[in-house]
Scaffold this active site. Structure first.
Site, PDB file in Angstrom:
ATOM      1  N   ARG A  52       4.012   3.968  -4.654  1.00 13.25           N
ATOM      2  CA  ARG A  52       4.370   2.818  -3.741  1.00 13.25           C
ATOM      3  C   ARG A  52       4.813   3.225  -2.461  1.00 13.25           C
ATOM      4  NH1 ARG A  52       8.461  -1.110  -6.579  1.00 13.25           N
ATOM      5  NH2 ARG A  52      10.137   0.485  -5.941  1.00 13.25           N
ATOM      6  N   LYS A 151       8.203  -1.281   1.334  1.00 19.17           N
ATOM      7  CA  LYS A 151       9.658  -1.234   0.765  1.00 19.17           C
ATOM      8  C   LYS A 151      10.243  -0.412   2.033  1.00 19.17           C
ATOM      9  CE  LYS A 151      12.343   0.179  -2.975  1.00 19.17           C
ATOM     10  NZ  LYS A 151      13.483  -1.061  -2.980  1.00 19.17           N
TER      11      LYS A 151
HETATM   12  N1  PXG Z   1      12.924  -6.506  -5.037  1.00 19.82           N
HETATM   13  C1  PXG Z   1      13.329  -5.951  -3.871  1.00 19.82           C
HETATM   14  C2  PXG Z   1      13.594  -6.310  -2.439  1.00 19.82           C
HETATM   15  C3  PXG Z   1      13.924  -4.504  -4.137  1.00 19.82           C
HETATM   16  O1  PXG Z   1      14.373  -3.784  -3.120  1.00 19.82           O
HETATM   17  C4  PXG Z   1      13.166  -4.684  -6.416  1.00 19.82           C
HETATM   18  C5  PXG Z   1      12.729  -5.967  -5.950  1.00 19.82           C
HETATM   19  C6  PXG Z   1      12.924  -4.069  -7.913  1.00 19.82           C
HETATM   20  O2  PXG Z   1      11.988  -3.182  -7.836  1.00 19.82           O
HETATM   21  P1  PXG Z   1      12.028  -1.722  -8.911  1.00 19.82           P
HETATM   22  O3  PXG Z   1      10.735  -1.041  -8.373  1.00 19.82           O
HETATM   23  O4  PXG Z   1      13.109  -1.254  -8.321  1.00 19.82           O
HETATM   24  O5  PXG Z   1      11.922  -2.562 -10.129  1.00 19.82           O
HETATM   25  C7  PXG Z   1      13.697  -4.045  -5.176  1.00 19.82           C
HETATM   26  C8  PXG Z   1      14.183  -2.728  -5.650  1.00 19.82           C
HETATM   27  C9  PXG Z   1      19.072   0.319  -3.262  1.00 19.82           C
HETATM   28  C10 PXG Z   1      17.789   0.125  -4.079  1.00 19.82           C
HETATM   29  O6  PXG Z   1      19.505   1.590  -3.271  1.00 19.82           O
HETATM   30  C11 PXG Z   1      16.945  -0.963  -3.934  1.00 19.82           C
HETATM   31  C12 PXG Z   1      15.978  -0.985  -5.128  1.00 19.82           C
HETATM   32  C13 PXG Z   1      16.113  -0.363  -6.112  1.00 19.82           C
HETATM   33  C14 PXG Z   1      16.721   0.706  -6.430  1.00 19.82           C
HETATM   34  C15 PXG Z   1      17.655   1.051  -5.505  1.00 19.82           C
HETATM   35  O7  PXG Z   1      19.115  -0.467  -2.380  1.00 19.82           O
HETATM   36  N2  PXG Z   1      15.366  -2.040  -4.622  1.00 19.82           N
END
Ligand code: PXG
Length: 287
Positions: A52, A151
């Site tokens: 990703r 991301k």
């Molecule tokens: N939507 C958004 C906007 C995210 O930033 C998710 C969904 C969930 O995706 P995953 O692949 O994690 O299941 C995210 C994930 C942080 C941090 O440090 C942010 C995320 C994940 C872990 C840490 O801000 N975002």
């Protein structure tokens, strides 16, 4: 304890892990990142996160100055050097040092850094009681502006929604897209259950293609549930039987109230609990 941080091509002490004020990651939020969990000393779904990250970088024409294998090795070294057993990795690639002005091509080398640390989680009782959320008035970035697959290091859109949540004394907000359909929470994906069927907004509605989301869909299907990806409205959330979020940090967490509407009996639902436990076992059972 001071951490060891991976910076560009080596581990350095936390004190020496510094970024230039001319880094376009700082000047423009120009860069990409991943947040990854470590369970039992093993990096969870590292290959999927690395894929990703490279996909995000490709969309924004950012060359990551390391191969995927090198980056995987660097992440593993960072975890080891900090003795992280159950924790969290933040892997960031910025455009690198440039000059004032948007032109990304003046930045010769992307900056890579990796932090491996303990993770700040929601308190345990919130998993038992469930979260309250509000609908954000801040609209999710238009998918044709910032594609949700990226991301990106610029989370202002989500941060504005998070501020709305905190202003309303709840920890999370639900974001809707430009058409009014549910997109996601500020850092988590959305699911609901109605009449025994599980529904999730499609990624095209403006949500990140969450790695936790994919695993939860797989686990739900293994349990014999049907998972339907379709556009959801605010009213769909108000009248659902169960409501939960998924994400790297939160894992699976039930929602019990949205905009003062109580979901079912105000407790996390049965299917939510089943999937939360399945996910818990899935990640911790894997060595
Ligand atoms: N939507 C958004 C906007 C995210 O930033 C998710 C969904 C969930 O995706 P995953 O692949 O994690 O299941 C995210 C994930 C942080 C941090 O440090 C942010 C995320 C994940 C872990 C840490 O801000 N975002």
């Amino acid at each position: 304890m001071a951490l060891k941080i991976w910076l560009d091509d080596k581990l350095v002490g936390q004190e020496d892990a510094k970024i230039s004020v001319f880094d376009h990651g700082v000047l423009y939020g120009d860069g990409v990142f991943e947040g990854i969990r470590v369970y039992n000393g093993k990096i969870f779904e590292l290959t999927a996160h690395i894929k990703r990250l490279y996909d995000s970088a490709k969309v924004i024409r950012l060359d990551i100055p390391m191969s995927k294998d090198e980056l995987i090795k660097a992440a593993e070294k960072t975890v080891k050097a900090n003795d992280v057993i159950d924790g969290y990795i933040r892997l960031v690639v910025t455009r690198g040092i440039g000059t004032l002005g948007l032109n990304p091509f003046v930045c010769e080398n992307a900056t890579v850094f990796i932090i491996a640390d303990n993770i700040q989680l929601y308190p345990k009782e919130l998993y038992e009681k469930g979260l309250k959320v509000v609908s954000a008035t801040t609209v999710r970035n238009h998918p044709l502006a910032i594609p949700p697959q990226v991301k990106s290091l610029n989370y202002l859109n989500n941060i504005l929604a998070k501020i709305e949540a905190l202003d309303n004394d709840v920890p999370e907000a639900i974001m809707y897209n430009h058409e009014g359909y549910v997109a996601e929470a500020t850092g988590d994906n959305v699911f609901i259950v109605r009449d025994g069927l599980i529904y999730a907004p499609p990624v095209e509605a403006g949500s990140l293609d969450g790695i936790t989301r994919s695993i939860v869909i797989k686990l739900a299907k293994q349990e014999g549930f049907e998972v339907v990806e379709k556009n959801l409205t605010r009213a769909d959330l108000y009248i659902c039987d169960e409501f939960f979020l998924t994400g790297t940090a939160a894992e699976v967490i039930g929602i019990v109230e949205i905009d003062k509407r109580i979901i079912s009996d105000g407790k996390p639902g049965k299917i939510t609990e089943l999937l939360r436990k399945k996910f818990f076992k899935y990640v911790r059972g894997k060595k």
